[in-house]
Design a protein around this motif. Sequence first.
Motif, PDB file in Angstrom:
ATOM      1  N   ASP A  72      33.748  68.644  34.473  1.00 35.69           N
ATOM      2  CA  ASP A  72      33.294  68.696  33.076  1.00 35.69           C
ATOM      3  C   ASP A  72      31.884  68.146  33.105  1.00 35.69           C
ATOM      4  OD1 ASP A  72      35.483  69.599  31.351  1.00 35.69           O
ATOM      5  OD2 ASP A  72      36.573  67.927  32.215  1.00 35.69           O
ATOM      6  N   HIS A  97      35.483  77.888  24.789  1.00 36.97           N
ATOM      7  CA  HIS A  97      36.846  78.172  25.217  1.00 36.97           C
ATOM      8  C   HIS A  97      37.163  79.549  24.667  1.00 36.97           C
ATOM      9  CE1 HIS A  97      36.491  73.743  24.911  1.00 36.97           C
ATOM     10  NE2 HIS A  97      37.180  73.749  26.023  1.00 36.97           N
ATOM     11  N   ASP A 133      42.090  77.034  30.831  1.00 38.91           N
ATOM     12  CA  ASP A 133      41.906  75.653  30.418  1.00 38.91           C
ATOM     13  C   ASP A 133      43.063  74.870  31.041  1.00 38.91           C
ATOM     14  OD1 ASP A 133      41.101  73.278  29.361  1.00 38.91           O
ATOM     15  OD2 ASP A 133      40.860  74.006  27.309  1.00 38.91           O
ATOM     16  N   GLU A 136      38.243  65.505  21.109  1.00 41.56           N
ATOM     17  CA  GLU A 136      39.173  66.545  21.521  1.00 41.56           C
ATOM     18  C   GLU A 136      40.612  66.211  21.138  1.00 41.56           C
ATOM     19  OE1 GLU A 136      38.459  67.438  25.635  1.00 41.56           O
ATOM     20  OE2 GLU A 136      40.424  68.344  25.887  1.00 41.56           O
TER      21      GLU A 136
HETATM   22  C1  BGC Z   1      39.583  70.802  27.877  1.00 42.10           C
HETATM   23  C2  BGC Z   1      38.523  71.530  28.661  1.00 42.10           C
HETATM   24  C3  BGC Z   1      38.174  70.746  29.897  1.00 42.10           C
HETATM   25  C4  BGC Z   1      39.432  70.532  30.707  1.00 42.10           C
HETATM   26  C5  BGC Z   1      39.220  69.762  31.987  1.00 42.10           C
HETATM   27  C6  BGC Z   1      40.777  70.415  28.733  1.00 42.10           C
HETATM   28  O1  BGC Z   1      41.615  69.561  28.038  1.00 42.10           O
HETATM   29  O2  BGC Z   1      39.997  71.581  26.783  1.00 42.10           O
HETATM   30  O3  BGC Z   1      37.394  71.754  27.873  1.00 42.10           O
HETATM   31  O4  BGC Z   1      37.171  71.382  30.617  1.00 42.10           O
HETATM   32  O5  BGC Z   1      40.363  69.805  29.928  1.00 42.10           O
HETATM   33  O6  BGC Z   1      38.948  68.434  31.737  1.00 42.10           O
END
Ligand code: BGC
Length: 747
Positions: free
Chosen positions: A75, A185, A263, A484
């Motif tokens: 990330d 996404h 994802d 998130e």
């Molecule tokens: C997120 C992604 C992220 C992935 C890896 C997921 O929960 O939605 O955006 O790249 O985790 O960390």
Amino acid sequence: MKFQIVAAAVAIGAAIGAAGSQPVYLDTTKPLEERVEDALGRMTTEEKAAIIHAQSKFSSAGVPRLGIPELWCTDGPHGIRPDVFWDEWDQAGCTNDSCTAFPALTCLAATWNPEMSALYGRSIGEEARYREKDVLLGPGVNIYRTPLNGRNFEYMGEDPYLASVMVVPYIKGVQSNGVATCVKHYALNNQEYRRHTTDVDLSDRALYEIYLPAFKAAVQDGGTWSIMGSYNLYQGRHVCQNPRLLKDILRDEWGFDGVVISDWGGVHDTDQVISGGLDLEFGSWTNGLSEGMKNAYDSYFMAYPYLKRISDGVVDTQELDRKAANVLRLIFRTAMNQAKPSGSMNSPEHVAAARRIAGEGIVLLKNSGNILPLDLDGKKKIAVIGENAIKMMTVGGGSSSLKARREVSPLDGIKARAGKDAEVVYARGYTGDPVAQQDGMKVQDISDSRDADALIAEAVAVARDADYVIYVGGLNKAPHQDCEDADREGLGLPYGQDRLISALADANKNLIVVNVSGNAVAMPWLDKAAAVVQAWFIGSEAGNAIADIVSGDVNPSGKLPFTFPARLEDSGAHAEGEYPGNKEQLAASKQWGDTIKEYYNEDIFVGYRWADKKKTTPLFPFGHGLSYTTFEYGKPTADKKAMTADDTITFSVNVKNTGDREGQEIVQLYIADKKSSLPRPVKELKGFKKVKLAPGEEQTVSITVDKSALSFFDDRQHAWVAEPGKFEAIIGASSRDIKGVVKFELK
Ligand code: BGC
């Protein structure tokens, strides 16, 4: 380490020996597709299956026997995330993984400057390369559909054209380092609430006109080497297993030749994923290596279960070959890219880039009586109030959480800029969520046990006799803020900030509010604040960049990439769009895992398109942003009165800096279709240019468009259509500050 190198050399030697000469896949002078085919031809079925799913939290296997290396993901998208353990989310505790934190992508979008996007991409790509990562999990381009989406800060706003223009240079910059972007996404992941179980449906028109263009630009103009399938469902099927999105549109319509990566935990079913168009499975919720099985990654949907179906004769190996070929192509472009540079970390150039992008993206929303820039001459007392003046914002928010090499707080930035002569006093004013740990990182301890009344009383006392009060508040990266996996619970500021800001405004009329957020917020105190600055989450150089703006060292030039609605009901998703899901199904749902339908009834009317249709007055409109200088627009003109479908048309307008300092203006071109067979938005952004003007300087800004700027997606024909007739080119300094209109025709 030595042993590994020898082992790899032996493996390659064996492969070479087997072929009798250098294998084609190792010969970088050979065309990519020949190399892919050659490597594929040398692999066993098991080896093919091994490269299409994870082997650890963030890596997938290569083909050790053939010297084909592993793929390492990171990330993303605002900096290179610190390493976690092989098989767990916990921090690995490395001491060499602190990064430069760049501004969040909302800020990048607010620069409206593709050069900033190129600088961003190049810089973050260099950091990824230095850390030996092959795939950067970002950037994100999901459309800002509701101000409650907890992840809006990671995206590029509400307009498909703006996001399309801004995403491309980022991709090219990253990939120039031999690091793939993984644009996410894809698609329709427009909320975090029930993100794994929301089943989105919408008209094809809204899909093609609003939600897909930035992804299409990422594929066709940016040439992204990978794309991330989203968690949600679309038309009843999880996106990572959805052939309409992953095959029909992505591959067949757009010609994507990269890898679709799931994802983390986005795959749910072996049969669906085999035929659904996904190439690389990550994060499925097995227990990693810790719980039984020969190797738990082998129980991924695209591991043993897939091989079993092949050996049982249930499926053939055609799809497996296709997926493995895509992954090999990605490995050749990244991990095995012989031309890749070595990258760099935390260079002065990266720090400067972070500050420059932040400076161009911060938006001056209000500036009554030109209170900004601050007059710092003489001995001034500045009261800095608010938790966000001292809170680290690079930690938290979910997967975009970072371990920044440094993060300058707004308080420190303002203190440093104000200088020795000034008196800078700080009061907390409010306390946010007390979190000790987030996203595996220890959070700084800024706990304060005083109650709201005591904190407000202290802040007001400090503010009363100050020359300026700079309030730094807004949202943060805790769950239910800009974070998130959950959405916000309302448009208002949390933690009683409205009461505090009102009290500060009553105590001192020179109140400057710096709002740190990736989302629109309500501002019931707006009339009482002298100035409002939208400062986003801006990373390592946050405090310096904010000080640059309030001091006037940098003249603000950012404009909003999304609408600040006056009320939640003024957003289409809330007024008509079923957010956060079908009400009856939500009411009947007994468990969190139930699938909930959500129809995007507001259709193509997202953001300013909705505000224009309903004639609402936003708190701040899309495209709004002030400067410390003033610009005068001339009368826009067109180079012709009528164009044909094979033609282009150029609109020009003179813009003059009528103030006494240099500044940048973003000239926006909206197109209005005066009559069409399907309803169309009042106007749509189809061009923009950011120009730098010295005091007194005048420039002619020209923007050329072709028929694509006049087209709509006609779902009856499944085609983009530009209907002949009358159009208007609307030149604005924002979507509501219209400077002139030119009528023209499409013949
Ligand atoms: C997120 C992604 C992220 C992935 C890896 C997921 O929960 O939605 O955006 O790249 O985790 O960390």
